[in-house]
Scaffold this active site. Structure first.
Site, mmCIF file in Angstrom:
data_model
loop_
_atom_site.group_PDB
_atom_site.id
_atom_site.type_symbol
_atom_site.label_atom_id
_atom_site.label_comp_id
_atom_site.label_asym_id
_atom_site.label_seq_id
_atom_site.Cartn_x
_atom_site.Cartn_y
_atom_site.Cartn_z
ATOM 1 N N PRO A 2 0.840 -1.208 0.000
ATOM 2 C CG PRO A 2 -0.589 -1.511 1.794
ATOM 3 C CD PRO A 2 0.711 -1.982 1.225
ATOM 4 C CD GLU A 3 4.132 2.859 -2.731
ATOM 5 O OE1 GLU A 3 4.419 3.837 -2.022
ATOM 6 O OE2 GLU A 3 4.974 2.020 -3.105
#
Ligand SMILES: [Zn+2]
Length: 274
Positions: A2-3
């Site tokens: 997850p960015e």
């Protein structure tokens, strides 16, 4: 992994279900994520959630007791974490390690690789050791051309490495650094102290555009946070250079190349980027 856009999408997805709700219970099925989860069963029940904010890739869930701020639950999704809001009686699946119960609903963390984190602080979350030394938010006014120029002038590292340094600016992961540099016509390994202010200005703009666009696209999957299979939204089919080495540049047709910069693969167009 997850960015920042996925974390912001998660925040927007869960916040309406959490804010102003009272915590009724905590279930910890796996106490050891990246670090040991504190004994939250003793702390959280009865507290009310006042806000759900984000700093870098940390979610900050502020909790109060009566009218007093009591503390902040700090959550990080690590390499593989995801959050969803489900009815409290939904049977947990294998990697569902943590539930924050809010009456009939609960916030559930799934984290197969267990690099995520759940921490509790009763002082200001902004002063927490993991957060205090972080650079500015990429979408804030603090991250501007004058600021990046000042950071770049003092160093000689490749510009891509500077962009991905969380002490300089947070949340510009490999995808977003790669795409922003392409849009700005800047070669990823160019020494950061040798880029003119006008080009850095364009780079700052493109970092903001790329991240804002990804957040907007993530927004289309918000309804998934109600579902067991909720997945954050990527926009892979729209990437210009990231992961496209060996393919033709969408702007000029030159074959996209890749090289290692600071241990990360960086793809770029040798004709468009200088
Ligand atoms: Zn090109």
């Amino acid at each position: 992994m997850p960015e920042l856009p996925e974390v912001e999408t998660s925040r927007r997805g869960i916040a309406p279900h959490l804010e102003n709700q009272r915590i009724s219970g905590v279930v910890i099925r796996q106490p050891k994520l990246r670090w040991e989860i504190p004994q939250l069963q003793r702390i959280l029940p009865g507290l009310k959630i006042t806000s759900v904010q984000r700093r870098a890739k940390y979610l900050l869930i502020a909790c109060s007791e009566g009218n007093h701020h009591k503390g902040t639950l700090i959550m990080h999704l690590g390499m593989s974490g995801s959050l969803r809001v489900v009815p409290s009686d939904t049977p947990p699946l294998k990697h569902d390690h943590f539930d924050l119960q809010l009456g009939r609903q609960c916030l559930r963390l799934r984290d197969p690789r267990r690099f995520g984190a759940i921490l509790w602080t009763e002082t200001s979350a902004q002063q927490h050791p993991l957060i205090a030394s972080l650079g500015p938010e990429p979408l804030s006014d603090e991250f501007n051309a004058a600021y990046l120029l000042a950071q770049a002038k003092r160093r000689k590292v490749p510009i891509k490495q500077l962009l991905m340094d969380g002490k300089v600016v947070v949340g510009v992961g490999n995808i977003y650094a790669t795409e922003s540099l392409f849009l700005s016509g800047i070669h990823p390994s160019r020494a950061c102290n040798r880029i003119a202010k006008g080009r850095l200005e364009r780079l700052v703009e493109n970092v903001k555009i790329t991240l804002a666009y990804a957040i907007e696209r993530g927004g289309t999957t918000l309804r998934d946070f109600q579902q067991q299979d909720g997945k954050p939204g990527y926009f892979q089919q729209e990437l210009l250079v990231y992961g496209r080495e060996g393919e033709a540049c969408k702007a000029c047709g030159t074959i996209i190349r890749a090289k290692q910069i600071g241990q990360r693969t960086s793809s770029y167009c040798p004709a468009c980027q200088r």
